[in-house]
Design a protein around this motif. Structure first.
Motif, PDB file in Angstrom:
ATOM      1  N   PHE A 125     -17.416   7.166 -12.281  1.00  0.00           N
ATOM      2  CA  PHE A 125     -17.069   6.214 -11.117  1.00  0.00           C
ATOM      3  C   PHE A 125     -17.722   6.731 -10.035  1.00  0.00           C
ATOM      4  N   HIS A 126     -17.703   7.954  -9.646  1.00  0.00           N
ATOM      5  CA  HIS A 126     -18.212   8.623  -8.583  1.00  0.00           C
ATOM      6  C   HIS A 126     -19.639   8.085  -8.370  1.00  0.00           C
ATOM      7  N   ILE A 129     -19.992   4.343  -7.505  1.00  0.00           N
ATOM      8  CA  ILE A 129     -19.391   4.132  -6.208  1.00  0.00           C
ATOM      9  C   ILE A 129     -20.511   4.689  -5.136  1.00  0.00           C
ATOM     10  N   GLY A 132     -23.123   2.308  -4.292  1.00  0.00           N
ATOM     11  CA  GLY A 132     -22.423   0.912  -3.838  1.00  0.00           C
ATOM     12  C   GLY A 132     -22.056  -0.130  -4.749  1.00  0.00           C
ATOM     13  N   THR A 134     -19.204  -0.922  -6.338  1.00  0.00           N
ATOM     14  CA  THR A 134     -17.809  -0.676  -6.098  1.00  0.00           C
ATOM     15  C   THR A 134     -17.146  -1.957  -6.907  1.00  0.00           C
ATOM     16  N   ALA A 135     -15.908  -1.815  -7.049  1.00  0.00           N
ATOM     17  CA  ALA A 135     -15.157  -2.936  -7.703  1.00  0.00           C
ATOM     18  C   ALA A 135     -15.202  -4.351  -6.902  1.00  0.00           C
ATOM     19  N   GLN A 136     -15.257  -4.033  -5.457  1.00  0.00           N
ATOM     20  CA  GLN A 136     -15.550  -5.356  -4.633  1.00  0.00           C
ATOM     21  C   GLN A 136     -16.833  -5.818  -4.839  1.00  0.00           C
ATOM     22  N   ARG A 137     -17.804  -5.114  -5.235  1.00  0.00           N
ATOM     23  CA  ARG A 137     -19.207  -5.841  -5.292  1.00  0.00           C
ATOM     24  C   ARG A 137     -19.454  -7.016  -5.832  1.00  0.00           C
ATOM     25  N   SER A 142     -15.581  -5.523 -10.883  1.00  0.00           N
ATOM     26  CA  SER A 142     -14.037  -5.590 -10.780  1.00  0.00           C
ATOM     27  C   SER A 142     -13.515  -5.640 -12.353  1.00  0.00           C
ATOM     28  N   PHE A 145     -14.344  -1.802 -13.522  1.00  0.00           N
ATOM     29  CA  PHE A 145     -13.380  -0.810 -13.144  1.00  0.00           C
ATOM     30  C   PHE A 145     -11.745  -1.116 -13.619  1.00  0.00           C
TER      31      PHE A 145
END
Length: 210
Positions: A125-126, A129, A132, A134-137, A142, A145
């Motif tokens: 996960f690290h 992230i 870039g 991320t879950a919002q990407r 989404s 994750f």
């Protein structure tokens, strides 16, 4: 005709004896109730799998699973979790035989393997992230994750549960309530292994083909 009547009489006596015996033992009732909980949990994961299957290609121009997933890391996670399931089974057998040392040893090995699994997952996960991803990407990330993170949360809860259970075993010994909780934990842990095998197949193995 008399044979039929005799059979009916025997059947009625068996029903009366069963009703007079009272409710099922608490171990069976608790195990049955916990199976219902596990089934509800499986329904929740089924919904998460369905969401991931729909959104797996919705990367919105961002990184895809083939670009992000490490097959080696996922294989190591799978190996750790499957080995922890084996050690959990040995712990259960030792508990049934009321062997303290082997029970604690099995619990310790299960905890270490489960913790190693979580460490690899958090590292994954690290690294994602940091890139870039991320879950919002994107909707794909989404869904990823949410599904994998939910399983990781269950593993974390299982490890905390295991520690508390071993503390209770050290304080109370093999009381019936402790044995019932160990049975429920074993069911919970094996169910998490089954779910992870599905995640490994659907997310990581099939993900590199998309």
């Amino acid at each position: 005709m008399s044979i039929a009547v005799g059979t009916d009489d025997v059947y009625e006596r068996e029903l009366v004896n069963a009703s007079e015996a009272g409710p099922a033992p608490k171990r069976i009732v608790v195990g049955y109730g916990f199976w219902i909980f596990l089934l509800s949990d499986i329904v929740m994961f089924s919904a998460l799998f369905a969401s991931y299957a729909v959104l797996a290609k919705a990367s919105a121009g961002g990184p895809t699973g083939a670009q992000l997933f490490s097959q080696q890391n996922a294989a190591m996670e799978t190996a750790f979790l499957l080995l922890s399931s084996y050690s959990c089974g040995l712990m259960t057998l030792a508990a049934n035989s009321r062997r303290y040392f082997r029970t604690f040893l099995g619990a310790a090995v299960t905890f270490l393997l489960g913790a190693a699994f979580l460490a690899l997952e958090l590292r994954e996960f690290h690294s994602m992230i940091a890139l870039g991803a991320t879950a919002q990407r994107s909707a794909f990330l989404s869904a990823f994750f949410t599904l994998v993170g939910c399983h990781g949360l269950h593993v974390t809860i299982g490890l905390i549960w295991l520690v508390l259970m071993m503390v209770q075993l050290a304080m109370w010994g093999f009381r019936p309530v402790v044995e019932r909780r160990m049975l429920c934990f074993a069911l919970f842990w094996h169910a998490l292994d089954i779910i992870w095998v599905m995640i490994f197949t659907v997310v990581y193995l099939m993900g590199v083909l998309r």
